[in-house]
Motif scaffolding. Structure first.
Motif, PDB file in Angstrom:
ATOM      1  N   GLY A  47      39.484  46.739  41.656  1.00  0.00           N
ATOM      2  CA  GLY A  47      38.302  46.291  40.937  1.00  0.00           C
ATOM      3  C   GLY A  47      37.265  47.358  40.706  1.00  0.00           C
ATOM      4  N   ASN A  48      37.536  48.598  41.161  1.00  0.00           N
ATOM      5  CA  ASN A  48      36.497  49.630  41.151  1.00  0.00           C
ATOM      6  C   ASN A  48      36.944  50.962  40.566  1.00  0.00           C
ATOM      7  OD1 ASN A  48      34.350  48.175  42.960  1.00  0.00           O
ATOM      8  ND2 ASN A  48      36.275  47.960  44.080  1.00  0.00           N
ATOM      9  N   THR A  49      38.138  50.993  39.953  1.00  0.00           N
ATOM     10  CA  THR A  49      38.724  52.253  39.508  1.00  0.00           C
ATOM     11  C   THR A  49      39.120  52.187  38.044  1.00  0.00           C
ATOM     12  OG1 THR A  49      39.555  52.657  41.737  1.00  0.00           O
ATOM     13  CG2 THR A  49      40.567  53.929  39.965  1.00  0.00           C
ATOM     14  N   TRP A  50      38.957  53.317  37.358  1.00  0.00           N
ATOM     15  CA  TRP A  50      39.313  53.438  35.946  1.00  0.00           C
ATOM     16  C   TRP A  50      40.090  54.727  35.727  1.00  0.00           C
ATOM     17  CZ3 TRP A  50      35.342  50.949  37.854  1.00  0.00           C
ATOM     18  CH2 TRP A  50      35.014  49.692  37.320  1.00  0.00           C
ATOM     19  N   LYS A  51      41.022  54.662  34.826  1.00  0.00           N
ATOM     20  CA  LYS A  51      41.734  55.862  34.409  1.00  0.00           C
ATOM     21  C   LYS A  51      40.825  56.610  33.442  1.00  0.00           C
ATOM     22  CE  LYS A  51      46.470  57.134  33.189  1.00  0.00           C
ATOM     23  NZ  LYS A  51      47.758  56.628  32.652  1.00  0.00           N
ATOM     24  N   THR A  78      37.012  56.206  41.103  1.00  0.00           N
ATOM     25  CA  THR A  78      36.554  55.011  41.805  1.00  0.00           C
ATOM     26  C   THR A  78      35.048  55.122  41.981  1.00  0.00           C
ATOM     27  OG1 THR A  78      38.649  54.806  42.991  1.00  0.00           O
ATOM     28  CG2 THR A  78      36.749  53.654  43.913  1.00  0.00           C
ATOM     29  N   TYR A  79      34.314  54.080  41.560  1.00  0.00           N
ATOM     30  CA  TYR A  79      32.856  54.091  41.601  1.00  0.00           C
ATOM     31  C   TYR A  79      32.336  53.126  42.653  1.00  0.00           C
ATOM     32  CZ  TYR A  79      32.990  56.467  37.048  1.00  0.00           C
ATOM     33  OH  TYR A  79      33.208  57.357  36.021  1.00  0.00           O
ATOM     34  N   VAL A  80      31.357  53.581  43.417  1.00  0.00           N
ATOM     35  CA  VAL A  80      30.617  52.724  44.342  1.00  0.00           C
ATOM     36  C   VAL A  80      29.141  53.104  44.246  1.00  0.00           C
ATOM     37  CG1 VAL A  80      32.498  52.297  45.975  1.00  0.00           C
ATOM     38  CG2 VAL A  80      31.096  54.324  46.238  1.00  0.00           C
ATOM     39  N   ARG A  81      28.301  52.189  44.698  1.00  0.00           N
ATOM     40  CA  ARG A  81      26.857  52.435  44.610  1.00  0.00           C
ATOM     41  C   ARG A  81      26.242  52.411  46.003  1.00  0.00           C
ATOM     42  NH1 ARG A  81      21.639  50.705  43.894  1.00  0.00           N
ATOM     43  NH2 ARG A  81      20.572  51.560  42.065  1.00  0.00           N
ATOM     44  N   PHE A 169      30.060  47.370  45.523  1.00  0.00           N
ATOM     45  CA  PHE A 169      31.326  47.506  44.819  1.00  0.00           C
ATOM     46  C   PHE A 169      31.973  46.122  44.742  1.00  0.00           C
ATOM     47  CE2 PHE A 169      31.981  48.177  49.306  1.00  0.00           C
ATOM     48  CZ  PHE A 169      33.131  47.451  49.611  1.00  0.00           C
ATOM     49  N   VAL A 170      33.066  46.003  43.979  1.00  0.00           N
ATOM     50  CA  VAL A 170      33.796  44.746  43.910  1.00  0.00           C
ATOM     51  C   VAL A 170      34.623  44.618  45.179  1.00  0.00           C
ATOM     52  CG1 VAL A 170      35.482  43.382  42.636  1.00  0.00           C
ATOM     53  CG2 VAL A 170      33.868  44.851  41.398  1.00  0.00           C
ATOM     54  N   TYR A 178      38.467  41.169  40.394  1.00  0.00           N
ATOM     55  CA  TYR A 178      38.960  42.487  39.996  1.00  0.00           C
ATOM     56  C   TYR A 178      38.885  42.617  38.475  1.00  0.00           C
ATOM     57  CZ  TYR A 178      40.848  43.245  44.727  1.00  0.00           C
ATOM     58  OH  TYR A 178      40.995  43.428  46.075  1.00  0.00           O
ATOM     59  N   HIS A 179      39.265  41.560  37.773  1.00  0.00           N
ATOM     60  CA  HIS A 179      39.198  41.556  36.310  1.00  0.00           C
ATOM     61  C   HIS A 179      37.750  41.622  35.830  1.00  0.00           C
ATOM     62  CE1 HIS A 179      39.966  40.300  32.144  1.00  0.00           C
ATOM     63  NE2 HIS A 179      39.010  39.407  32.305  1.00  0.00           N
ATOM     64  N   TRP A 180      36.910  40.728  36.348  1.00  0.00           N
ATOM     65  CA  TRP A 180      35.526  40.677  35.883  1.00  0.00           C
ATOM     66  C   TRP A 180      34.757  41.927  36.288  1.00  0.00           C
ATOM     67  CZ3 TRP A 180      35.012  37.362  32.251  1.00  0.00           C
ATOM     68  CH2 TRP A 180      35.727  36.169  32.277  1.00  0.00           C
ATOM     69  N   GLY A 181      35.050  42.458  37.460  1.00  0.00           N
ATOM     70  CA  GLY A 181      34.358  43.667  37.891  1.00  0.00           C
ATOM     71  C   GLY A 181      34.672  44.863  37.019  1.00  0.00           C
TER      72      GLY A 181
END
Length: 443
Positions: A47-51, A78-81, A169-170, A178-181
């Protein structure tokens, strides 16, 4: 003087030696337990990673994390705050289906290389990272080499340390998050209507700033209690003006709607496609493929009125600046409903999960309603709200407010200056109602 006996155990050790050995062993056990103490936070990649490089090739994000990773050019972020600076110990949890791989993890201030192998899931220690500020930060994962067919199947980051306090994070997939995040937070403007106003017409103007027309965006201009009307970026080559009305029968599957509760098409404009929609409620849908452009202001007009004892009719018009005229999108009858327009709103959403890493913004200007008696009233106040992804603080890259004469909405892209929810904003009033001959509009 009688000499004290030298007590010995069966192995020939003295009592003192045994005590010392036991003490030493106890110390070592405690040290070892501390060394393998499990991390306190697990960040699922799902839910927190993008290619972020070579998208669409040799690897993808699923509910299990990164899978089928075969492309050396692929990179993932992978993004977290963080809400608290400090040290952060980080592990990467993965398995290698066959052979050996070398993976590079880059984060705040440095990079580390991991030699990984084995088809069982293991957590590999990446070291201690210093988080120097609050806000979003990221870890990039890149494959350097592999002797197998895939680099690794990567499921999560595990983290421990001061900086995990309040980490955003999600967290899990309850409610399909995971989808909505990955889609990112949806943000809304809820326009405040005067009490007892029977709103029959709703007018709005929409501008997407240049470079903000991101694929997957829905810039929804004229929302109401039973549907929505706005413009989308559907692909690199297709854009739509979309108008939909929900059925009163609540379901995500259109074929389950009883005939007497289906949305009925009354009229549609030239080249307008009409059908049904599902997955987020169900009902009647219409859209016109139209190559609208960023930086140009577009006008939307919606009519809603009761018909007979138990129906309402909703009609959507779009002003085509090239033709310099209003065009009909569609007119629908909704059964089991008797109402004028209610809960007027606009929203900004991303409907393509892979695009949840890209920021976009939209401006809404000059909102008016026309009552059933023919009087125009300015809508210059709006309450800023957001969906569950934002309310749960799974994603906090959202914003809204007033810029010059317009309301604006903003989301995605992992910016840090989020806007507190549930604020009421007020834009300057233009004082000039739209000049529209509503009786001459196409039927």
């Amino acid at each position: 003087m009688k000499k004290l006996p030298n007590f010995r155990n069966p192995f020939g050790w003295s009592v003192c030696a045994v005590i010392i050995a036991i003490a030493a062993m106890g110390f070592n056990v405690k040290t070892q337990e501390k060394a393998i103490e499990p991390p306190t936070i697990e960040v699922p990649l799902a839910g927190n990673t993008w290619k972020t490089k070579n998208e669409g090739f040799g690897g993808r994000i699923t509910d299990h994390g990164i899978v089928n990773w075969t492309d050396q050019q692929a990179e993932y972020k992978t993004y977290v705050r963080s809400t608290k600076p400090g040290k952060l110990e980080v592990w990467l949890k993965l398995s290698v289906p066959q052979g050996k791989s070398q993976i590079e993890v880059s984060g705040p201030g440095r990079s580390v290389k991991l030699d990984v192998e084995g088809d069982s899931v293991k957590a590999y220690y990446t070291g201690t990272w210093l988080i120097t500020d609050t806000g979003y930060f990221s870890f990039k994962i890149k494959g350097l080499s592999t002797t197998g067919s895939k680099f690794a199947d990567v499921s999560s980051f595990q983290m421990r340390g001061k900086a995990t306090d309040g980490l955003t994070f999600v967290k899990n997939n309850e409610g399909n998050f995971y989808h909505w995040g990955r889609r990112g937070p949806s943000v809304h403007l809820n326009y405040i209507l005067p009490d007892n106003l029977q709103a029959e017409w709703f007018y709005n103007e929409v501008t997407v700033p240049v470079s903000n027309d991101v694929i997957g965006s829905y810039f929804m201009a004229n929302g109401f209690a039973e549907g929505y009307f706005g413009m989308q970026v559907n692909s690199a080559t297709e854009r739509r003006i979309l108008f939909s009305v929900w059925s009163p029968f609540v379901t995500d599957e259109p074929d389950k709607i009883p005939d007497h509760q289906r949305i009925q098409l009354l009229a549609k404009g030239e080249n307008v496609h009409v059908g049904e929609f599902g997955n987020e409620g169900s009902g009647g849908q219409s859209y016109l493929k139209y190559n609208w452009k960023a930086g140009i202001t577009y006008k939307f007009l919606l009519r809603g009125r009761p018909e007979g004892d138990n129906n309402s009719i909703y009609t959507a018009y779009f002003y085509d600046p090239e033709k310099q005229s209003w065009i009909l999108i569609a007119s629908f009858r909704r059964p089991d409903t008797r109402t004028y327009l209610k809960r007027l709103h606009s929203f900004l959403e991303n409907f393509v999960p892979d695009q949840g890493k890209v920021e976009r913004q939209v401006e809404f200007t000059n909102q008016w309603v026309r009552s059933s008696s023919g009087k125009w009233t300015s809508l210059h106040k709006a309450k800023f709200t957001a969906d569950n992804t934002a309310r749960k603080k799974y994603r906090m890259d959202y914003g809204g407010g007033v810029q010059k004469n317009s309301f604006y909405l903003r989301n995605c892209g992992f910016f840090n200056d989020y806007t507190d929810l549930n604020q009421v904003f007020e834009r300057p009033q233009s004082g000039k109602a739209p000049e529209i001959a509503v009786n001459d509009l196409p039927k």
